[in-house]
Design a protein around this motif. Structure first.
Motif, mmCIF file in Angstrom:
data_model
loop_
_atom_site.group_PDB
_atom_site.id
_atom_site.type_symbol
_atom_site.label_atom_id
_atom_site.label_comp_id
_atom_site.label_asym_id
_atom_site.label_seq_id
_atom_site.Cartn_x
_atom_site.Cartn_y
_atom_site.Cartn_z
ATOM 1 N N GLY A 178 -52.537 96.838 36.253
ATOM 2 C CA GLY A 178 -52.664 98.015 35.410
ATOM 3 C C GLY A 178 -51.546 99.019 35.512
ATOM 4 N N THR A 179 -50.661 98.855 36.497
ATOM 5 C CA THR A 179 -49.568 99.816 36.650
ATOM 6 C C THR A 179 -48.467 99.520 35.632
ATOM 7 O OG1 THR A 179 -48.506 98.409 38.331
ATOM 8 C CG2 THR A 179 -50.051 100.084 39.097
ATOM 9 N N VAL A 180 -47.509 100.402 35.580
ATOM 10 C CA VAL A 180 -46.396 100.245 34.629
ATOM 11 C C VAL A 180 -45.610 98.969 34.929
ATOM 12 C CG1 VAL A 180 -44.285 101.298 33.747
ATOM 13 C CG2 VAL A 180 -46.261 102.737 34.306
ATOM 14 N N ASP A 181 -45.476 98.630 36.202
ATOM 15 C CA ASP A 181 -44.709 97.443 36.583
ATOM 16 C C ASP A 181 -45.459 96.138 36.317
ATOM 17 O OD1 ASP A 181 -42.718 99.125 37.489
ATOM 18 O OD2 ASP A 181 -43.512 99.205 39.532
ATOM 19 N N TYR A 182 -46.788 96.225 36.175
ATOM 20 C CA TYR A 182 -47.571 94.998 36.062
ATOM 21 C C TYR A 182 -47.329 94.281 34.749
ATOM 22 C CZ TYR A 182 -51.572 91.863 35.678
ATOM 23 O OH TYR A 182 -52.363 90.761 35.496
ATOM 24 N N TRP A 183 -47.257 95.016 33.648
ATOM 25 C CA TRP A 183 -47.177 94.374 32.334
ATOM 26 C C TRP A 183 -45.871 93.608 32.125
ATOM 27 C CZ3 TRP A 183 -51.915 94.213 31.189
ATOM 28 C CH2 TRP A 183 -52.771 95.280 31.493
ATOM 29 N N PRO A 184 -44.693 94.138 32.527
ATOM 30 C CA PRO A 184 -43.488 93.294 32.452
ATOM 31 C C PRO A 184 -43.579 92.071 33.358
ATOM 32 C CG PRO A 184 -42.906 95.617 32.648
ATOM 33 C CD PRO A 184 -44.365 95.528 32.893
ATOM 34 N N TRP A 185 -44.204 92.242 34.531
ATOM 35 C CA TRP A 185 -44.375 91.097 35.432
ATOM 36 C C TRP A 185 -45.289 90.059 34.810
ATOM 37 C CZ3 TRP A 185 -48.696 89.172 38.084
ATOM 38 C CH2 TRP A 185 -48.420 88.216 39.067
ATOM 39 N N LEU A 186 -46.349 90.507 34.117
ATOM 40 C CA LEU A 186 -47.247 89.582 33.419
ATOM 41 C C LEU A 186 -46.502 88.803 32.339
ATOM 42 C CD1 LEU A 186 -50.066 88.483 32.621
ATOM 43 C CD2 LEU A 186 -50.358 90.530 31.214
ATOM 44 N N ALA A 187 -45.625 89.495 31.617
ATOM 45 C CA ALA A 187 -44.870 88.827 30.549
ATOM 46 C C ALA A 187 -43.889 87.796 31.103
ATOM 47 C CB ALA A 187 -44.129 89.868 29.712
ATOM 48 N N SER A 188 -43.361 88.052 32.289
ATOM 49 C CA SER A 188 -42.372 87.132 32.859
ATOM 50 C C SER A 188 -43.016 86.023 33.690
ATOM 51 C CB SER A 188 -41.371 87.909 33.732
ATOM 52 O OG SER A 188 -42.041 88.603 34.768
ATOM 53 N N HIS A 189 -44.258 86.237 34.143
ATOM 54 C CA HIS A 189 -44.981 85.219 34.923
ATOM 55 C C HIS A 189 -46.391 85.025 34.351
ATOM 56 C CE1 HIS A 189 -42.000 87.090 37.613
ATOM 57 N NE2 HIS A 189 -41.876 85.887 38.170
ATOM 58 N N PRO A 190 -46.504 84.594 33.096
ATOM 59 C CA PRO A 190 -47.830 84.566 32.454
ATOM 60 C C PRO A 190 -48.809 83.605 33.115
ATOM 61 C CG PRO A 190 -46.189 83.441 31.095
ATOM 62 C CD PRO A 190 -45.448 84.119 32.195
ATOM 63 N N LEU A 191 -48.370 82.413 33.469
ATOM 64 C CA LEU A 191 -49.284 81.427 34.060
ATOM 65 C C LEU A 191 -49.776 81.882 35.432
ATOM 66 C CD1 LEU A 191 -47.571 78.052 33.065
ATOM 67 C CD2 LEU A 191 -49.502 79.211 31.977
ATOM 68 N N THR A 192 -48.867 82.388 36.242
ATOM 69 C CA THR A 192 -49.245 82.863 37.581
ATOM 70 C C THR A 192 -50.192 84.046 37.481
ATOM 71 O OG1 THR A 192 -47.115 82.145 38.479
ATOM 72 C CG2 THR A 192 -48.363 83.755 39.760
ATOM 73 N N ALA A 193 -49.874 84.993 36.607
ATOM 74 C CA ALA A 193 -50.672 86.214 36.484
ATOM 75 C C ALA A 193 -52.068 85.915 35.939
ATOM 76 C CB ALA A 193 -49.956 87.219 35.587
ATOM 77 N N ILE A 194 -52.133 85.128 34.872
ATOM 78 C CA ILE A 194 -53.436 84.829 34.254
ATOM 79 C C ILE A 194 -54.280 83.958 35.179
ATOM 80 C CG2 ILE A 194 -54.566 83.678 32.324
ATOM 81 C CD1 ILE A 194 -52.218 84.541 30.575
ATOM 82 N N GLY A 195 -53.656 82.973 35.813
ATOM 83 C CA GLY A 195 -54.397 82.122 36.741
ATOM 84 C C GLY A 195 -54.967 82.911 37.908
ATOM 85 N N ASP A 196 -54.166 83.804 38.467
ATOM 86 C CA ASP A 196 -54.645 84.631 39.580
ATOM 87 C C ASP A 196 -55.748 85.581 39.130
ATOM 88 O OD1 ASP A 196 -54.128 85.707 42.429
ATOM 89 O OD2 ASP A 196 -54.016 87.507 41.181
ATOM 90 N N LEU A 197 -55.613 86.121 37.916
ATOM 91 C CA LEU A 197 -56.637 87.030 37.393
ATOM 92 C C LEU A 197 -57.960 86.296 37.186
ATOM 93 C CD1 LEU A 197 -57.431 89.795 36.269
ATOM 94 C CD2 LEU A 197 -56.548 89.062 34.049
#
Length: 334
Positions: A178-197
């Protein structure tokens, strides 16, 4: 339709105005307050700091004056500071995505499972499947949310360490959800971020969904049983229509009307359940924020979360009413 929406929206404004009075009065009637913690610090200047806090927050003024100042600020988009001194609105912007993910996922899973289960129970009335579904419905409806959450953690996070016992993101990651840094990280690591979520989301979403499945499957079964014995269903069968067409095209659509009502009303229940679920699983959403604000007697945060919850319930009921017209063409809103 436009006139009906406008009328309901106007009603919602009056309801929200009345709720502001109720919430404000109840919260200010409880003992303690947002400055009470200063008395327990052991500071030799605790009394002076307490009085300064009271004056700074305007709590020394008459209650109607406090209410009017708060309401005026809310109308202009200022919900005041929370117990940390930061604006409540900024805290909600940070936590709202987590709550929406949890509620949205559990709600979608709940309806996708509950409706077919209930429909099949009606079609297989008094069978072994129907009896098992009935037992599950009663047991699921009777289970407290907090107990179910603890049991899921005990079984699937401790005894069988398949899922994490809490949190929303791997602590080894360099960002926070939810932080400002999270959304660019989500865009650059979509599979890792969504899988972990999804990994972290499984247990809290199941906690909310299981109870809802138990309730809605029972409602769906009762509604479907009522519809499949109607004359128009007998007519459809007599005309030689395939069984799946009779069930899916004629029976299901008519059976959904009572379910829509229940779904709209259940929004408030699932939001309330999210408060407990988020606290147990350490899910950084509005529910956890609400409990923390409650422990600190934070009037601003509590009132804001309560109003947002009430607005969600009103919107859910309006959406349910509008869905009636889409499901049943006989319903018209003039």
């Amino acid at each position: 339709m436009t006139t009906y929406i406008a009328r309901r929206s106007l009603q919602a404004v009056f309801i929200m105005a009345a709720l502001t009075v109720v919430f404000f009065g109840i919260l200010h009637a409880q003992p303690g307050g947002p400055c009470e913690y200063l008395r327990a610090t052991g500071n030799p200047n605790a009394v002076r700091l307490y009085q300064e806090c009271i004056v700074a927050r305007g709590l020394d003024q008459p209650l109607p004056t406090q209410y009017w100042k708060w309401l005026t600020a809310v109308v202009h988009g200022d919900f005041g500071p929370d117990y940390t001194g930061h604006p409540v609105l900024d805290a909600l912007k940070l936590r709202l995505p987590a709550t929406l993910v949890l509620i949205g996922t559990s709600y979608l899973f709940q309806e996708l499972i509950a409706l077919p289960l209930g429909m099949l129970g009606a079609l297989k009335r008094y069978s072994l499947y129907d009896q098992l579904l009935t037992v599950f419905s009663y047991v699921g409806f009777a289970m407290p949310t907090f107990w179910l959450a603890l049991m899921l953690i005990l079984v699937f996070a401790i005894a069988l360490p398949w899922f994490p016992p809490g949190g929303i993101i791997n602590p080894g990651f360099t960002v926070s959800f939810g932080t400002v840094d999270y959304w660019p990280w989500l865009a650059s690591h979509p599979l890792t971020a969504i899988g972990d979520l999804l990994w972290h989301l499984t247990l809290p979403a199941l906690t909310l969904a299981i109870i809802g499945i138990a309730v809605d499957s029972r409602f769906m079964r009762a509604s479907m049983l009522d519809v499949i014995h109607q004359d128009f269903i007998r007519t459809a069968r007599a005309k030689g229509l395939a069984r799946y067409k009779v069930v899916l095209k004629h029976a299901l659509r008519n059976a959904l009307l009572p379910i829509i009502t229940n779904v709209g009303l259940f929004i408030g229940t699932i939001v309330g359940g999210a408060v407990i679920t988020e606290s147990i699983f350490g899910w950084p959403g509005m529910g956890q924020y609400f409990i923390t604000a409650l422990n600190n007697s934070d009037y601003n945060a509590l009132q804001t979360v309560l109003l947002l919850t009430a607005l969600t319930v009103l919107f859910g009921n309006l959406l349910a009413d509008l869905t009636y017209a889409w499901v049943d063409p006989r319903i018209r809103y003039d």
